[in-house]
Design an enzyme around this catalytic site. Sequence first.
Site, PDB file in Angstrom:
ATOM      1  N   LEU A 101       0.863  -1.179   0.000  1.00  0.00           N
ATOM      2  CA  LEU A 101       0.000   0.000   0.000  1.00  0.00           C
ATOM      3  C   LEU A 101       0.899   1.228   0.000  1.00  0.00           C
ATOM      4  O   LEU A 101       1.850   1.305   0.779  1.00  0.00           O
ATOM      5  CB  LEU A 101      -0.886   0.034   1.250  1.00  0.00           C
ATOM      6  CG  LEU A 101      -2.326  -0.467   1.167  1.00  0.00           C
ATOM      7  CD1 LEU A 101      -3.011  -0.277   2.518  1.00  0.00           C
ATOM      8  CD2 LEU A 101      -3.116   0.230   0.075  1.00  0.00           C
ATOM      9  N   ASP A 102       0.613   2.208  -0.854  1.00  0.00           N
ATOM     10  CA  ASP A 102       1.391   3.442  -0.879  1.00  0.00           C
ATOM     11  C   ASP A 102       1.316   4.143   0.472  1.00  0.00           C
ATOM     12  O   ASP A 102       0.319   4.013   1.194  1.00  0.00           O
ATOM     13  CB  ASP A 102       0.870   4.384  -1.965  1.00  0.00           C
ATOM     14  CG  ASP A 102       1.161   3.876  -3.369  1.00  0.00           C
ATOM     15  OD1 ASP A 102       2.129   3.105  -3.532  1.00  0.00           O
ATOM     16  OD2 ASP A 102       0.429   4.254  -4.303  1.00  0.00           O
ATOM     17  N   PRO A 103       2.341   4.934   0.827  1.00  0.00           N
ATOM     18  CA  PRO A 103       2.327   5.642   2.115  1.00  0.00           C
ATOM     19  C   PRO A 103       1.072   6.488   2.334  1.00  0.00           C
ATOM     20  O   PRO A 103       0.540   6.535   3.452  1.00  0.00           O
ATOM     21  CB  PRO A 103       3.584   6.515   2.036  1.00  0.00           C
ATOM     22  CG  PRO A 103       4.507   5.751   1.147  1.00  0.00           C
ATOM     23  CD  PRO A 103       3.621   5.110   0.116  1.00  0.00           C
TER      24      PRO A 103
ATOM     25  N   ARG B 236      -3.692   4.692  -8.726  1.00  0.00           N
ATOM     26  CA  ARG B 236      -3.145   5.973  -9.203  1.00  0.00           C
ATOM     27  C   ARG B 236      -3.177   6.053 -10.721  1.00  0.00           C
ATOM     28  O   ARG B 236      -3.452   7.111 -11.298  1.00  0.00           O
ATOM     29  CB  ARG B 236      -1.705   6.142  -8.718  1.00  0.00           C
ATOM     30  CG  ARG B 236      -1.567   6.445  -7.244  1.00  0.00           C
ATOM     31  CD  ARG B 236      -0.115   6.654  -6.876  1.00  0.00           C
ATOM     32  NE  ARG B 236       0.648   5.418  -6.841  1.00  0.00           N
ATOM     33  CZ  ARG B 236       1.920   5.298  -7.208  1.00  0.00           C
ATOM     34  NH1 ARG B 236       2.575   6.335  -7.698  1.00  0.00           N
ATOM     35  NH2 ARG B 236       2.541   4.147  -7.114  1.00  0.00           N
TER      36      ARG B 236
END
Length: 299
Positions: free
Chosen positions: A44-46, A188
């Site tokens: 998971l992205d930050p 994204r």
Amino acid sequence: MTEQTTTPDGLVIVDKPSGFTSHDVVAKMRGIARTRRVGHAGTLDPMATGVLVLGVQRATKLLGHLALTEKEYLGTIRLGQDTVTDDAEGEITSSTDASGVTRASIDAGVAALTGRIMQVPSKVSAIKIDGKRSYARVRGGEEFEIPARPVTISSFRVYDVREAVAEDGTPVLDLVVSVVCSSGTYIRAIARDLGAGLGVGGHLTALRRTRVGPYGLDAARTLDQHQEELTVMPVAEAAASAFPRWDVDEKRAKLLLNGVRLDMPAHPPGPVAVFGPDGAFLVLVEEEKGKAKSLAVFA
């Protein structure tokens, strides 16, 4: 789920906070669980929050197979601005008045990005290009292209369209969306491609993962909650909930554990969890030419 006071052996479902990398969560869990044998199933992205599945001890052998399961997200897409990272963490690279974009055109753009599609991952990502992380190439100022790859968007819905004004004064539209997709899909990139298709640019401003395979937010706990009382899903329970089940007798159990490729009953493609006559989880297998091929042994 069971609560543990000693080193656990199973899955831990975390509700990841914003600002933490997936590795940060793993590092924190190593301290909580008192073991270095911890991994995660799907980065998971930050910026993102939500379900992050961790494996502790023997359950780390499940992670590579859990990572391939379907995922579900809630997010916000901003139409009218592109960023270098395709999300709100990156520098804005272009701004376009999005006030003229209609709901009908948004729905058409969403439809075009639903189903089996070819997607180019975001450049600022952990994907490897010729052995080097894509984000490292971007930081090094390299010019390169990432090849498109097939992904499946099972569901892409827009719940709300909100007019807004960006910090630079650009009229933008913020879309509240949900996405159900296959492993390897970049949300994204969906935001980027939706904006590009509408001619105004787009990026992701918020993301929450609500499900990984069968594990949803209802099973997740924050790191603080796990610190206070670590909750673990035993390996057998995790396997039974995530994969089709094959119950075998004692003779077949011994043969499978010795690597003998037995005939398999009909199952959907993918891993199958094998359980012995006493209900113990023995091995994860997959079908290959009608026979059971061992993926990981747990007995």
